[in-house]
Design a protein around this motif. Structure first.
Motif, mmCIF file in Angstrom:
data_model
loop_
_atom_site.group_PDB
_atom_site.id
_atom_site.type_symbol
_atom_site.label_atom_id
_atom_site.label_comp_id
_atom_site.label_asym_id
_atom_site.label_seq_id
_atom_site.Cartn_x
_atom_site.Cartn_y
_atom_site.Cartn_z
ATOM 1 N N ARG A 98 0.828 -1.208 0.000
ATOM 2 C CA ARG A 98 0.000 0.000 0.000
ATOM 3 C C ARG A 98 0.860 1.255 0.000
ATOM 4 N NH1 ARG A 98 -3.135 3.186 3.885
ATOM 5 N NH2 ARG A 98 -4.719 4.226 2.634
ATOM 6 N N THR A 141 -0.183 0.386 -7.769
ATOM 7 C CA THR A 141 -0.372 -1.015 -7.372
ATOM 8 C C THR A 141 -0.379 -1.960 -8.578
ATOM 9 O OG1 THR A 141 -1.674 -0.214 -5.514
ATOM 10 C CG2 THR A 141 -1.823 -2.552 -5.989
ATOM 11 N N LYS A 142 -1.103 -1.573 -9.623
ATOM 12 C CA LYS A 142 -1.187 -2.452 -10.808
ATOM 13 C C LYS A 142 0.194 -2.712 -11.393
ATOM 14 C CE LYS A 142 -5.840 -1.684 -12.504
ATOM 15 N NZ LYS A 142 -6.697 -0.959 -13.428
ATOM 16 N N PHE A 198 2.487 -5.029 -9.370
ATOM 17 C CA PHE A 198 2.252 -6.466 -9.561
ATOM 18 C C PHE A 198 2.697 -6.951 -10.940
ATOM 19 C CE2 PHE A 198 -0.016 -6.244 -5.633
ATOM 20 C CZ PHE A 198 0.105 -7.521 -5.109
ATOM 21 N N CYS A 230 0.485 -5.720 7.950
ATOM 22 C CA CYS A 230 -0.546 -6.604 7.410
ATOM 23 C C CYS A 230 -1.224 -6.010 6.184
ATOM 24 C CB CYS A 230 -1.601 -6.903 8.462
ATOM 25 S SG CYS A 230 -1.019 -8.066 9.690
ATOM 26 N N ILE A 231 -1.106 -4.705 5.989
ATOM 27 C CA ILE A 231 -1.838 -4.085 4.885
ATOM 28 C C ILE A 231 -0.858 -3.413 3.921
ATOM 29 C CG2 ILE A 231 -3.538 -2.345 4.244
ATOM 30 C CD1 ILE A 231 -4.987 -2.957 6.833
ATOM 31 N N TYR A 239 -13.849 -6.293 6.890
ATOM 32 C CA TYR A 239 -12.448 -5.859 6.928
ATOM 33 C C TYR A 239 -11.438 -7.019 7.005
ATOM 34 C CZ TYR A 239 -9.487 -1.744 7.101
ATOM 35 O OH TYR A 239 -8.609 -0.751 6.773
ATOM 36 N N ILE A 271 -8.355 -7.876 4.417
ATOM 37 C CA ILE A 271 -6.956 -8.007 4.843
ATOM 38 C C ILE A 271 -6.380 -9.346 4.369
ATOM 39 C CG2 ILE A 271 -5.441 -8.262 6.861
ATOM 40 C CD1 ILE A 271 -7.093 -6.154 8.275
ATOM 41 N N ASN A 307 -5.886 -9.219 0.475
ATOM 42 C CA ASN A 307 -4.746 -8.366 0.162
ATOM 43 C C ASN A 307 -3.435 -9.031 0.583
ATOM 44 O OD1 ASN A 307 -3.704 -5.666 -0.579
ATOM 45 N ND2 ASN A 307 -3.138 -5.598 1.579
ATOM 46 N N ASP A 349 -3.277 4.631 9.216
ATOM 47 C CA ASP A 349 -3.097 4.740 7.767
ATOM 48 C C ASP A 349 -3.521 3.459 7.052
ATOM 49 O OD1 ASP A 349 -2.553 6.190 5.502
ATOM 50 O OD2 ASP A 349 -0.482 5.500 5.369
ATOM 51 N N PHE A 350 -4.580 2.828 7.561
ATOM 52 C CA PHE A 350 -5.181 1.706 6.860
ATOM 53 C C PHE A 350 -6.230 2.280 5.900
ATOM 54 C CE2 PHE A 350 -4.628 -1.562 10.565
ATOM 55 C CZ PHE A 350 -3.261 -1.550 10.344
ATOM 56 N N PRO A 351 -6.458 1.627 4.774
ATOM 57 C CA PRO A 351 -7.455 2.155 3.835
ATOM 58 C C PRO A 351 -8.877 1.935 4.342
ATOM 59 C CG PRO A 351 -6.558 0.076 3.044
ATOM 60 C CD PRO A 351 -5.813 0.405 4.294
ATOM 61 N N GLU A 391 -11.562 2.220 -0.669
ATOM 62 C CA GLU A 391 -10.175 2.260 -1.159
ATOM 63 C C GLU A 391 -9.545 0.867 -1.119
ATOM 64 O OE1 GLU A 391 -7.435 4.800 1.019
ATOM 65 O OE2 GLU A 391 -5.772 3.942 -0.099
ATOM 66 N N PHE A 392 -9.877 0.122 -0.069
ATOM 67 C CA PHE A 392 -9.309 -1.209 0.115
ATOM 68 C C PHE A 392 -9.752 -2.154 -1.010
ATOM 69 C CE2 PHE A 392 -8.031 -3.923 4.075
ATOM 70 C CZ PHE A 392 -6.904 -4.352 3.391
ATOM 71 N N MET A 417 -8.001 -1.238 -4.172
ATOM 72 C CA MET A 417 -6.602 -1.655 -4.127
ATOM 73 C C MET A 417 -6.459 -3.158 -4.359
ATOM 74 S SD MET A 417 -3.992 -0.951 -1.009
ATOM 75 C CE MET A 417 -3.592 -2.437 -0.184
ATOM 76 N N ASP A 432 -6.730 -3.927 -7.843
ATOM 77 C CA ASP A 432 -5.490 -3.559 -8.540
ATOM 78 C C ASP A 432 -4.371 -4.580 -8.342
ATOM 79 O OD1 ASP A 432 -6.593 -1.293 -9.577
ATOM 80 O OD2 ASP A 432 -5.678 0.091 -8.140
ATOM 81 N N THR A 433 -4.427 -5.328 -7.246
ATOM 82 C CA THR A 433 -3.386 -6.332 -7.014
ATOM 83 C C THR A 433 -3.586 -7.544 -7.914
ATOM 84 O OG1 THR A 433 -4.539 -7.629 -5.318
ATOM 85 C CG2 THR A 433 -3.251 -5.741 -4.540
#
Lengths: 106, 169
Positions: free
Chosen positions: A68, A78-79, A82, A105-106, B35, B39, B42, B109-111, B115-116, B119, B122-123
């Protein structure tokens, strides 16, 4: 922990293959580390943006960035992260940058 | 599950195969239901593990255009809140608890959830909605965020999940 020769230099690595001492790392090791851990070489300028950012983060904050943070602050989204490091951008770029596995963790 | 590698026919080394694929089902619409699943999805991608997220029933609030920004903490029937259930039922209490938790999430600062989910998409993780639930709620693909790749059946899900681990939250 085992000793291994990377780019002609003997270094200590842990069970997962991370360098034990980030100060032993040299730029010449990056390509060999990438090949060892399944990242396509030759490394491009975009790979180096991430690798350099990881080292900077580690020496400033004591840990490499998570995906992140990389996505938000390294200049590579991010894209693309990867695409560059398909099997885990934070973990693999840390591995190639010679720093420990990033915590978070994030 | 373990496999055995025999070395020189004399030495036996036990190895545990790594997880290579996870399919995570999100069925609850509360913050604490959604949530952790995000996690895990992700985190899987960050470890190079293939991951797909399947949203079903109230879990689909996390991918609903107008609802994903209004996910709340369950304050009733939740012993983890450490307070009498009737207090959790006071009007506005869930809003307050959610606001407090959101502040903490932001401070770390966790999404947030929208947003999560973006993201995670996007991964390279797949984001899917459950056909039965979409029908049940009378929704269509237009109600869902653009990251949703498809609305699929349970049969499609099992096909997609084949060969990996399934996690239900």
């Amino acid at each position: 922990m085992t000793s291994t020769v990377i780019a002609g230099k003997t270094v200590e690595v842990n069970d997962e293959g991370f360098l034990v001492d980030p100060n032993e790392w040299t730029e010449e090791m990056a390509t060999e580390l990438a090949e060892l851990h399944g990242v396509a070489t030759p490394l491009t300028d975009r790979h180096w943006v991430v690798i350099n950012y990881m080292r900077k983060e580690y020496f400033e904050n004591g840990t490499g960035a998570t995906v992140r943070k990389l996505g938000k602050a390294s200049g590579v989204d991010t894209k693309e992260l990867f695409q560059l490091f398909p099997k885990g951008p934070a973990k693999l770029s840390a591995m190639i940058a010679g720093i420990p596995k990033p915590k978070g963790c994030i | 599950m373990t496999s055995t590698i025999t070395d020189n026919a004399t030495e036996t080394v036990e190895t545990t195969p790594a997880i290579t694929k996870v399919s995570i089902i999100v069925s609850k619409g509360s913050l604490e239901g959604i949530y952790p699943a995000l996690i895990m999805a992700n985190g899987a991608r960050n470890e190079g593990i293939e991951a797909n997220l399947f949203f079903t029933f109230f879990g689909m609030d996390a991918i609903h255009k107008n609802r994903q920004d209004h996910i709340k903490v369950a304050t009733v029937g939740n012993p983890g809140m450490h307070m009498p259930t009737w207090i959790g039922g006071i009007p506005g209490f869930s809003w307050l608890a959610t606001k407090m938790m959101s502040k903490k999430i932001e401070a770390l600062d966790f999404p947030d959830i929208p947003e999560f989910v973006e993201m995670i998409s996007d991964t390279g993780a797949g984001v899917y909605a459950c056909l039965a639930s979409v029908d049940l709620f009378g929704w269509s693909k237009d109600d869902l965020i653009e990251q949703v790749e498809d609305i699929i059946t349970v049969g499609d899900f099992y096909e997609m999940a084949a060969g990996g681990q399934i996690i239900f939250t």
